[in-house]
Design an enzyme around this catalytic site. Structure first.
Site, PDB file in Angstrom:
ATOM      1  N   ASP A  40       0.842  -1.207   0.000  1.00 29.02           N
ATOM      2  CA  ASP A  40       0.000   0.000   0.000  1.00 29.02           C
ATOM      3  C   ASP A  40       0.883   1.266   0.000  1.00 29.02           C
ATOM      4  O   ASP A  40       0.720   2.163  -0.844  1.00 29.02           O
ATOM      5  CB  ASP A  40      -0.876  -0.050   1.258  1.00 29.02           C
ATOM      6  CG  ASP A  40      -2.015   0.952   1.244  1.00 29.02           C
ATOM      7  OD1 ASP A  40      -2.221   1.621   0.221  1.00 29.02           O
ATOM      8  OD2 ASP A  40      -2.707   1.049   2.282  1.00 29.02           O
ATOM      9  N   THR A 124      -1.112 -11.351   3.020  1.00 24.06           N
ATOM     10  CA  THR A 124      -0.043 -12.247   3.481  1.00 24.06           C
ATOM     11  C   THR A 124       1.128 -11.523   4.144  1.00 24.06           C
ATOM     12  O   THR A 124       2.109 -12.156   4.550  1.00 24.06           O
ATOM     13  CB  THR A 124       0.535 -13.101   2.331  1.00 24.06           C
ATOM     14  OG1 THR A 124       1.217 -12.227   1.408  1.00 24.06           O
ATOM     15  CG2 THR A 124      -0.556 -13.860   1.607  1.00 24.06           C
TER      16      THR A 124
HETATM   17  P1  ADP Z   1      -1.534  -6.955   3.978  1.00 30.89           P
HETATM   18  O1  ADP Z   1      -1.783  -5.881   4.991  1.00 30.89           O
HETATM   19  O2  ADP Z   1      -2.719  -7.203   3.064  1.00 30.89           O
HETATM   20  O3  ADP Z   1      -0.975  -8.196   4.574  1.00 30.89           O
HETATM   21  P2  ADP Z   1       1.121  -6.119   3.025  1.00 30.89           P
HETATM   22  O4  ADP Z   1       1.424  -4.960   2.130  1.00 30.89           O
HETATM   23  O5  ADP Z   1       1.660  -6.094   4.407  1.00 30.89           O
HETATM   24  O6  ADP Z   1      -0.465  -6.282   2.975  1.00 30.89           O
HETATM   25  O7  ADP Z   1       1.630  -7.439   2.331  1.00 30.89           O
HETATM   26  C1  ADP Z   1       0.990  -8.083   1.252  1.00 30.89           C
HETATM   27  C2  ADP Z   1       2.035  -8.742   0.373  1.00 30.89           C
HETATM   28  O8  ADP Z   1       2.608  -7.751  -0.480  1.00 30.89           O
HETATM   29  C3  ADP Z   1       3.200  -9.374   1.123  1.00 30.89           C
HETATM   30  O9  ADP Z   1       3.433 -10.659   0.573  1.00 30.89           O
HETATM   31  C4  ADP Z   1       4.365  -8.431   0.849  1.00 30.89           C
HETATM   32  O10 ADP Z   1       5.606  -9.130   0.808  1.00 30.89           O
HETATM   33  C5  ADP Z   1       4.003  -7.933  -0.535  1.00 30.89           C
HETATM   34  N1  ADP Z   1       4.599  -6.667  -0.991  1.00 30.89           N
HETATM   35  C6  ADP Z   1       5.124  -5.644  -0.279  1.00 30.89           C
HETATM   36  N2  ADP Z   1       5.559  -4.675  -1.115  1.00 30.89           N
HETATM   37  C7  ADP Z   1       5.307  -5.099  -2.378  1.00 30.89           C
HETATM   38  C8  ADP Z   1       5.538  -4.579  -3.690  1.00 30.89           C
HETATM   39  N3  ADP Z   1       6.106  -3.391  -3.881  1.00 30.89           N
HETATM   40  N4  ADP Z   1       5.136  -5.308  -4.766  1.00 30.89           N
HETATM   41  C9  ADP Z   1       4.545  -6.511  -4.601  1.00 30.89           C
HETATM   42  N5  ADP Z   1       4.296  -7.059  -3.412  1.00 30.89           N
HETATM   43  C10 ADP Z   1       4.678  -6.370  -2.317  1.00 30.89           C
END
Ligand code: ADP
Length: 177
Positions: A40, A124
């Site tokens: 996010d 995740t």
């Molecule tokens: P949530 O709160 O839904 O768990 P997170 O952002 O903490 O969301 O994590 C969701 C997934 O996105 C995790 O597997 C994390 O490693 C991954 N993630 C973090 N940054 C990026 C990125 N720039 N591009 C793709 N995936 C990402």
């Protein structure tokens, strides 16, 4: 079993979703839609102020639902913001909510004429959903939607690290005829 012609439309890659060139990327947002950490934060940083301004006007999003904004400075034209569940023990509606987040994001894409979209591994990260279970739900929900809607040509799961890519790959391999 997922038919072969549907599997062809699902891609798994490792990478940073903010760099994706699909028409839309999906954001794993929180209910405020006002930005956060993880993917996010990365999307808002890369996409710029325009996305946040639209999110403020939208005013939030319940868990399992989805909302669409411009892609701002991103290569993707749109960002579809969805809210996955916080994982507790799997017995608090988490599977259904995670499936809904994928389903509703996909449907919003269809409604907006979007033919290619990328998903991160929703829930995740900070939300703690076990990777393999999340992968099963995500791939299962998207495969069903692709069967029901032939307009979408590509759904790419963009996994940030090797562990996530491996989990999604194993699930996808397990469902091939
Ligand atoms: P949530 O709160 O839904 O768990 P997170 O952002 O903490 O969301 O994590 C969701 C997934 O996105 C995790 O597997 C994390 O490693 C991954 N993630 C973090 N940054 C990026 C990125 N720039 N591009 C793709 N995936 C990402």
């Amino acid at each position: 079993m997922i038919p072969k012609e549907i599997l062809k439309k699902i891609e798994l890659v490792q990478g940073d979703i903010t760099r994706e060139e699909t028409e839309a990327i999906v954001n794993a947002a929180n209910t405020s839609l006002l930005g956060g950490g993880g993917v996010d934060g990365a999307i808002h940083r890369a996409g710029g102020r325009a996305i946040l301004e639209e999110c403020k006007k939208i005013g939030g999003c319940p868990t399992g639902e989805a909302r669409i904004t411009t892609g701002g400075n991103l290569k993707a034209k749109y960002v579809i913001h969805t809210v996955g569940p916080v994982y507790r023990d799997g017995n608090h509606g988490e599977p259904e909510l995670l499936a809904n987040a994928h389903r509703n994001s996909f449907r919003l894409a269809v409604e907006n004429g979007i033919e290619s979209l990328s998903f991160p591994a929703i829930s995740t990260g900070v939300y703690g959903y076990p990777l393999r279970e999340a992968a099963k739900i995500a791939i299962g929900a998207i495969a069903k939607e692709l069967e029901a809607n032939s307009s979408v040509q590509l759904v790419r799961f963009v996994l940030f690290d090797q562990t996530a890519l491996d989990a999604y790959n194993e699930v996808l391999d397990g469902v091939v005829d």
